[in-house]
Scaffold this motif. Structure first.
Motif, PDB file in Angstrom:
ATOM      1  N   ILE A 445       6.841 -15.323  -4.118  1.00  0.00           N
ATOM      2  CA  ILE A 445       6.401 -14.159  -4.809  1.00  0.00           C
ATOM      3  C   ILE A 445       6.244 -12.858  -3.802  1.00  0.00           C
ATOM      4  N   LEU A 446       5.293 -13.513  -2.737  1.00  0.00           N
ATOM      5  CA  LEU A 446       4.796 -12.486  -1.723  1.00  0.00           C
ATOM      6  C   LEU A 446       4.943 -13.063  -0.388  1.00  0.00           C
ATOM      7  N   SER A 447       5.675 -12.399   0.534  1.00  0.00           N
ATOM      8  CA  SER A 447       5.754 -13.014   1.712  1.00  0.00           C
ATOM      9  C   SER A 447       6.322 -12.000   2.459  1.00  0.00           C
ATOM     10  N   TYR A 448       6.611 -12.280   4.081  1.00  0.00           N
ATOM     11  CA  TYR A 448       7.251 -11.459   4.898  1.00  0.00           C
ATOM     12  C   TYR A 448       8.950 -11.660   5.147  1.00  0.00           C
ATOM     13  N   LEU A 449       9.615 -10.642   5.192  1.00  0.00           N
ATOM     14  CA  LEU A 449      11.017 -10.940   5.407  1.00  0.00           C
ATOM     15  C   LEU A 449      11.166 -10.853   6.939  1.00  0.00           C
ATOM     16  N   THR A 450      10.356 -10.023   7.888  1.00  0.00           N
ATOM     17  CA  THR A 450      10.521  -9.926   9.140  1.00  0.00           C
ATOM     18  C   THR A 450       8.873  -9.735   9.438  1.00  0.00           C
ATOM     19  N   ASP A 451       8.530  -9.394  10.874  1.00  0.00           N
ATOM     20  CA  ASP A 451       7.213  -9.354  11.357  1.00  0.00           C
ATOM     21  C   ASP A 451       6.778  -8.008  10.548  1.00  0.00           C
ATOM     22  N   ASP A 452       7.669  -7.149  10.311  1.00  0.00           N
ATOM     23  CA  ASP A 452       7.296  -5.805   9.810  1.00  0.00           C
ATOM     24  C   ASP A 452       7.447  -5.407   8.125  1.00  0.00           C
ATOM     25  N   VAL A 453       8.446  -6.265   7.749  1.00  0.00           N
ATOM     26  CA  VAL A 453       8.646  -5.961   6.294  1.00  0.00           C
ATOM     27  C   VAL A 453       8.242  -6.949   5.262  1.00  0.00           C
TER      28      VAL A 453
END
Length: 612
Positions: A445-453
């Motif tokens: 549900i909540l995570s990071y797609l990239t280090d910034d996004v």
């Protein structure tokens, strides 16, 4: 007949009204900085490398354990159930030891876990019941996220005693509805049984269940409803088919059982959170405190599917969006205190030859700014182009605009994730730092797609809302204090049936908001970018708490001076006072939402039963 004097007075008054009206419009537009996005100035929480390491989509961040401080999962984390368990472990900052069979676990080697979660498909109950009993005798609490076939349970007296099953009354029975008792998931007691014909479409829960009669040392949280017995046995919860219950096997070992596939959906996250609460005299844990309402592919700047839209609504799609849809959305916003994120798209169908009406861009943004609506970007498109082609075509259109809103949020189909990095290089996508996507139990549900996004998956929708959706809503609100709901306007622009006409969608939306979302109005309404900052803080912080009598002490790290939010649940206790820089609101009986602006928190409780 009007005299010249009166005519002159009327003329002057009309001119005054006109001047006032024109001045107010000029002043409003002058003060409406529609192309300014305040979210651009928001800072990231500290320690982002830690966040990315632990929450980056696709990593095995939870595949770790520490002796005497971990969750044991018997199953496969790559299954739907395993994904749910892994997410809960990650969000609660626990460690998880994964064993693909019960025989892989050795108590002497790993130490006693805090909690044991079992997918029954990975247990040979005929051979391993004795080991389960040994684990319970060692004081281990166990969750059976699914039960084996009743033909396996019925002849196994040891297993029935462990699970708290007195006997099986029926191998299978069709219940009329499901009853969820209060005090387990947030939202109060709920009966999932349609009483009117128009409510029947909401019933999508599994109604064919085995009928187990639970033993005396059990506590039931959810049962099936049998109308023919309801009046005679309505006060005897253990008579009805038990679906979720707890067996007090011993003073140190509690055994939870779940009938059905509830743990294979996001409902499992809240169910696990509530089970942990049932094991202790209190629970305090971080939450996001964000409720988003996402308008997918709204507005659409091109008058696509124009012939059908005019036949349905007697006007172009642009006029329909601006005059009818927006008025309805504003009415819902004011009634239910919503905050919208509108994911604008120049086009959806890139093969029909229509061009975006760019002169509508500023009026839309002006309206959005007045109502606190964030403008995101929609990556959604038809099959005539791929993601990168859509982004490049949209950039050509949007470069013609003199003042363009710098969107920091977007909505996308996660199946096109391989093109995401290149798609974020365009001038209108380069500021994006949070992305919403359709829900998938395999995707956090909540995570990071990239280090910034960051990635914020959908958790609900406002149309075609069903009973299983409500159970998932209650669960995610309980565990995360979070909801990411959508309203999909590609259906409105390209309706396939009457249920996708705007009046029907809006009716469903209003009904759902008035009923199913009502218990959660204590949480803050946010745009997706506002939610993004809270998500980053939520993922970043860690906490340790202890209770001494009626005093709870909470220590928080990783907050970086940002406001954070916690849920406190107590059994029969209410808050008497809290330390400075802390405030609270009641969610429901013995459950509170804490707003915290410090690293050390003191909470004083008092026994509610002593006040009666």
């Amino acid at each position: 007949m009007i005299s010249r004097r009166n005519f002159g007075i009327i003329t002057i008054l009309m001119l005054i009204v006109l001047v006032i009206f024109q001045f107010s419009e000029v002043a409003k537009n002058a003060g409406n900085h529609y192309s300014v996005n305040e979210s651009l100035d928001e800072k990231y929480p500290a320690n982002m490398q830690y966040q990315a390491k632990n929450f980056l989509l696709g990593t095995d961040a939870v595949a770790d354990w520490e002796k005497d401080n971990y969750i044991l999962y018997v199953g496969d984390s790559k299954t739907n159930m395993g994904s749910v368990v892994s997410q809960w472990v990650t969000y609660t900052k626990r460690k998880m030891l994964e064993c693909h069979s019960l025989s892989d676990f050795e108590l002497e080697k790993f130490g006693r876990p805090e909690f044991t979660v079992i997918d029954s498909k990975y247990v040979d109950f005929e051979k391993e019941t004795d080991k389960l009993i040994e684990m319970a005798d060692e004081g281990m609490s166990i969750v059976f996220c699914s039960l084996p076939d009743s033909e396996i349970i019925t002849p196994n007296e040891k297993l029935k005693k462990l699970m708290g099953i007195s006997y099986r009354k029926e191998k299978s029975v069709t219940v009329e509805g499901i009853k969820l008792f209060s005090g387990f998931l947030f939202g109060g007691e709920t009966i999932y049984e349609p009483k009117k014909a128009k409510e029947e479409r909401r019933q999508d829960l599994e109604l064919n269940v085995p009928w187990y009669i639970t033993a005396g040392a059990t506590k039931t949280y959810m049962v099936g409803i049998l109308d023919e017995y309801f009046q005679d046995f309505k006060d005897k919860n253990d008579f009805f088919p038990a679906l979720i219950w707890r067996n007090s096997y011993s003073a140190d070992s509690q055994i939870f059982c779940v009938v059905g596939d509830y743990m294979e959906t996001t409902a499992g996250i809240g169910i696990l959170a509530s089970m942990i609460y049932e094991l202790s005299d209190y629970q305090i844990y971080p939450v996001v405190n964000a409720q988003n309402t996402l308008l997918i592919s709204y507005p659409l700047l091109a008058n696509e599917n124009d012939e059908e839209i005019k036949s349905l609504y007697t006007r172009s799609y642009d006029a329909f969006q601006n005059n009818v849809i927006w008025s309805s959305l504003v009415a819902a916003q004011e009634k239910y205190k919503l905050k919208y994120t509108a994911f604008l798209t120049p086009k959806y169908n890139y093969s029909d030859g229509t061009e975006p009406e760019l002169d509508t861009y500023v009026p839309y943004l002006t309206n959005f700014k007045e109502k606190g609506t964030e403008v995101g970007y929609s990556f959604i498109h038809d099959s005539s182009v791929d993601l990168l082609e859509k982004v490049n075509k949209d950039e050509e259109y949007l470069l013609e605009l003199e003042n363009r809103y710098p969107s920091t949020s977007a909505f996308m189909d996660l199946s096109e994730k391989n093109q995401l990095l290149d798609s974020l290089k365009a001038s209108h996508t380069s500021n994006i730092r949070t992305i919403a996507c359709d829900e998938d139990v395999q995707v956090p549900i909540l995570s990071y797609l990239t280090d910034d996004v960051t990635l914020q998956s959908l958790t609900s929708n406002t149309e075609n809302f069903t009973y299983s959706r409500d159970l998932m809503l209650k669960s995610v609100e309980t565990a995360l204090g979070y909801d990411n709901a959508k309203l999909d306007f590609t259906k409105v622009a390209w309706p396939q049936n009457e249920n996708e006409h705007w009046e029907k969608i809006y009716e469903d939306m209003s009904s759902s908001l008035a009923t199913f979302w009502k218990p959660f109005r204590v949480y803050d309404r946010t745009t997706l970018s506002e939610s993004d900052k809270r998500v980053r803080t939520f993922l970043n912080i860690e906490s340790v708490s202890k209770r001494d009598g009626d005093v709870i002490e909470l220590d928080i790290t990783g907050r970086d001076n940002d406001t954070c939010y916690f849920v406190l649940r107590t059994h029969g206790y209410i808050i008497d006072s809290v330390s400075d820089l802390v405030s609270y609101k009641e969610i429901e009986d013995y459950a509170y939402l804490l707003t915290i602006d410090c690293d050390k928190v003191t909470i004083n409780l008092k026994n509610a039963l002593n006040l009666k």
